[in-house]
Design a protein around this motif. Structure first.
Motif, PDB file in Angstrom:
ATOM      1  N   ASP A 152       0.882  -1.165   0.000  1.00 12.67           N
ATOM      2  CA  ASP A 152       0.000   0.000   0.000  1.00 12.67           C
ATOM      3  C   ASP A 152       0.919   1.214   0.000  1.00 12.67           C
ATOM      4  N   MET A 153       0.724   2.104  -0.973  1.00 10.11           N
ATOM      5  CA  MET A 153       1.673   3.196  -1.138  1.00 10.11           C
ATOM      6  C   MET A 153       0.979   4.537  -1.300  1.00 10.11           C
ATOM      7  N   VAL A 154       1.722   5.570  -0.951  1.00  7.21           N
ATOM      8  CA  VAL A 154       1.409   6.939  -1.346  1.00  7.21           C
ATOM      9  C   VAL A 154       2.611   7.403  -2.163  1.00  7.21           C
ATOM     10  N   VAL A 155       2.360   7.808  -3.405  1.00  9.10           N
ATOM     11  CA  VAL A 155       3.475   8.096  -4.315  1.00  9.10           C
ATOM     12  C   VAL A 155       3.318   9.471  -4.945  1.00  9.10           C
ATOM     13  N   TYR A 156       4.475  10.047  -5.276  1.00  4.95           N
ATOM     14  CA  TYR A 156       4.516  11.236  -6.122  1.00  4.95           C
ATOM     15  C   TYR A 156       4.582  10.750  -7.569  1.00  4.95           C
ATOM     16  N   HIS A 157       3.627  11.164  -8.381  1.00  3.11           N
ATOM     17  CA  HIS A 157       3.612  10.702  -9.771  1.00  3.11           C
ATOM     18  C   HIS A 157       3.446  11.884 -10.712  1.00  3.11           C
ATOM     19  N   ASP A 158       4.338  11.950 -11.676  1.00  3.81           N
ATOM     20  CA  ASP A 158       4.306  12.984 -12.706  1.00  3.81           C
ATOM     21  C   ASP A 158       4.387  12.283 -14.052  1.00  3.81           C
ATOM     22  N   GLU A 159       3.346  12.412 -14.858  1.00  2.00           N
ATOM     23  CA  GLU A 159       3.293  11.712 -16.148  1.00  2.00           C
ATOM     24  C   GLU A 159       4.452  12.080 -17.067  1.00  2.00           C
ATOM     25  N   LYS A 160       5.071  13.221 -16.838  1.00  4.31           N
ATOM     26  CA  LYS A 160       6.156  13.675 -17.706  1.00  4.31           C
ATOM     27  C   LYS A 160       7.496  13.039 -17.325  1.00  4.31           C
ATOM     28  N   LYS A 161       7.532  12.339 -16.169  1.00  4.32           N
ATOM     29  CA  LYS A 161       8.783  11.769 -15.691  1.00  4.32           C
ATOM     30  C   LYS A 161       8.770  10.246 -15.790  1.00  4.32           C
ATOM     31  N   ASP A 162       9.970   9.691 -15.924  1.00  4.75           N
ATOM     32  CA  ASP A 162      10.115   8.240 -15.964  1.00  4.75           C
ATOM     33  C   ASP A 162      10.457   7.653 -14.598  1.00  4.75           C
ATOM     34  N   LEU A 163      10.887   8.503 -13.676  1.00  3.46           N
ATOM     35  CA  LEU A 163      11.311   8.041 -12.356  1.00  3.46           C
ATOM     36  C   LEU A 163      10.548   8.834 -11.298  1.00  3.46           C
ATOM     37  N   HIS A 164       9.912   8.107 -10.383  1.00  2.38           N
ATOM     38  CA  HIS A 164       9.032   8.734  -9.399  1.00  2.38           C
ATOM     39  C   HIS A 164       9.551   8.457  -7.988  1.00  2.38           C
ATOM     40  N   ARG A 165       8.845   9.020  -7.008  1.00  8.96           N
ATOM     41  CA  ARG A 165       9.245   8.842  -5.614  1.00  8.96           C
ATOM     42  C   ARG A 165       8.071   8.316  -4.788  1.00  8.96           C
ATOM     43  N   ILE A 166       8.427   7.593  -3.738  1.00  4.35           N
ATOM     44  CA  ILE A 166       7.439   7.026  -2.829  1.00  4.35           C
ATOM     45  C   ILE A 166       7.418   7.872  -1.560  1.00  4.35           C
ATOM     46  N   SER A 167       6.239   8.358  -1.195  1.00  2.87           N
ATOM     47  CA  SER A 167       6.092   9.110   0.049  1.00  2.87           C
ATOM     48  C   SER A 167       5.912   8.171   1.242  1.00  2.87           C
ATOM     49  N   GLU A 168       5.069   7.147   1.073  1.00  2.00           N
ATOM     50  CA  GLU A 168       4.829   6.176   2.129  1.00  2.00           C
ATOM     51  C   GLU A 168       4.679   4.799   1.487  1.00  2.00           C
ATOM     52  N   ALA A 169       5.133   3.768   2.190  1.00  2.00           N
ATOM     53  CA  ALA A 169       4.956   2.387   1.725  1.00  2.00           C
ATOM     54  C   ALA A 169       4.851   1.472   2.929  1.00  2.00           C
ATOM     55  N   LYS A 170       3.896   0.582   2.884  1.00  4.22           N
ATOM     56  CA  LYS A 170       3.754  -0.441   3.911  1.00  4.22           C
ATOM     57  C   LYS A 170       3.226  -1.711   3.267  1.00  4.22           C
ATOM     58  N   SER A 171       3.394  -2.808   3.949  1.00  6.11           N
ATOM     59  CA  SER A 171       2.931  -4.085   3.425  1.00  6.11           C
ATOM     60  C   SER A 171       1.412  -4.082   3.304  1.00  6.11           C
ATOM     61  N   GLY A 172       0.938  -4.438   2.116  1.00  5.18           N
ATOM     62  CA  GLY A 172      -0.502  -4.527   1.906  1.00  5.18           C
ATOM     63  C   GLY A 172      -1.067  -5.870   2.309  1.00  5.18           C
ATOM     64  N   PHE A 173      -0.203  -6.876   2.331  1.00  6.90           N
ATOM     65  CA  PHE A 173      -0.604  -8.227   2.721  1.00  6.90           C
ATOM     66  C   PHE A 173       0.650  -8.979   3.134  1.00  6.90           C
ATOM     67  N   PRO A 174       0.916  -9.085   4.422  1.00 13.85           N
ATOM     68  CA  PRO A 174       2.128  -9.796   4.864  1.00 13.85           C
ATOM     69  C   PRO A 174       2.029 -11.283   4.530  1.00 13.85           C
ATOM     70  N   PHE A 175       2.973 -11.770   3.746  1.00 14.06           N
ATOM     71  CA  PHE A 175       2.947 -13.176   3.356  1.00 14.06           C
ATOM     72  C   PHE A 175       3.221 -14.068   4.563  1.00 14.06           C
ATOM     73  N   ARG A 176       2.464 -15.149   4.633  1.00 14.66           N
ATOM     74  CA  ARG A 176       2.612 -16.117   5.719  1.00 14.66           C
ATOM     75  C   ARG A 176       3.604 -17.212   5.360  1.00 14.66           C
ATOM     76  N   SER A 177       3.577 -17.665   4.093  1.00 15.01           N
ATOM     77  CA  SER A 177       4.391 -18.826   3.715  1.00 15.01           C
ATOM     78  C   SER A 177       5.215 -18.624   2.452  1.00 15.01           C
ATOM     79  N   LEU A 178       4.818 -17.707   1.601  1.00 10.63           N
ATOM     80  CA  LEU A 178       5.445 -17.579   0.280  1.00 10.63           C
ATOM     81  C   LEU A 178       6.968 -17.405   0.325  1.00 10.63           C
ATOM     82  N   PRO A 179       7.515 -16.577   1.213  1.00  8.59           N
ATOM     83  CA  PRO A 179       8.980 -16.415   1.221  1.00  8.59           C
ATOM     84  C   PRO A 179       9.719 -17.560   1.913  1.00  8.59           C
TER      85      PRO A 179
END
Length: 229
Positions: free
Chosen positions: A58-85
């Motif tokens: 789950d993220m909050v991001v800075y997004h500019d359609e004119k740019k190829d590289l963006h920045r993340i303001s906030e990020a947290k796990s949207g679903f913590p995996f129980r077994s996959l890793p």
């Protein structure tokens, strides 16, 4: 401008001394690249776990359609995996799927249906405790629909192989199994031995190579074959 979006981490590369550039398939903007500073420093060592391949965010991001590289303001796990890793069988499947996604996810626009398919497929793989040995086969066949070349049946694959001179044996018994896979859900138990499963995977990958330019070789394939024995 700030936007809330869910995301699926695809890959990252190191950037300078302590940063990374991470490729994420976002719900709102499709595939995008973000620079994340400081995550490879001693202070940020816990944060880099968020950017391991196929992590759901789950993220909050800075997004500019004119740019190829963006920045993340906030990020947290949207679903913590129980077994996959932690389950070697599941993690081998995940490594394979991530490599396929890295080669095929191209669109930079919103696609709710594709995002939901990927997101919930990964959750299913994490949560299921049995009958997931054919998950990657069913996933590839379903994913091909979103890429625009889903086969309706095994005979369609046979016809395209014949037309393009793809020399992979595809006898009637394998065609019957392929038809079952095409119709299957993830919960469908289809019993086959390792040799049969590997050959069906070889057929599906060859089908992908017909339709995806520069699909190339899958480096994780050998590990997958050995683990799912």
């Amino acid at each position: 401008m700030l936007h809330k979006t869910r995301g699926i981490v695809i890959s990252y590369i190191r950037y300078r001394e302590t940063s990374i550039i991470v490729k994420i398939y976002t719900e709102k903007f499709g595939i995008q690249s973000f620079i994340e500073n400081g995550v490879r420093s001693s202070k940020g060592k816990n944060k880099i776990a968020l950017f391991q391949p196929l992590t759901l965010l789950d993220m909050v991001v800075y997004h500019d359609e004119k740019k190829d590289l963006h920045r993340i303001s906030e990020a947290k796990s949207g679903f913590p995996f129980r077994s996959l890793p932690y389950d070697i069988h599941k993690s081998s499947i995940a490594m394979f799927l991530d490599e396929v996604l890295n080669k095929t996810l191209q669109e930079h626009t919103e696609n709710d249906a594709l995002f939901d398919f990927l997101y919930h497929s990964l959750i299913f793989l994490d949560e299921t405790d049995e009958h997931f040995e054919n998950f990657h086969l069913i996933f590839l066949l379903k994913y091909a629909f979103f890429l625009g070349f889903s086969p309706e049946n095994a005979q369609e694959i046979v016809s395209q192989f014949r037309e393009l001179n793809v020399l992979i044996p595809f006898e009637n018994d394998y065609q019957k199994l392929m038809n079952q896979l095409i119709m299957a859900d993830y919960q469908t138990p289809l019993f086959m031995n390792r040799a049969v499963r590997n050959h069906l995977l070889e057929i599906i990958i060859a089908f992908y190579k017909i339709h995806v330019e520069e699909f190339g070789e899958i480096k994780s394939l050998q590990v997958l074959r050995e683990v799912l024995s």
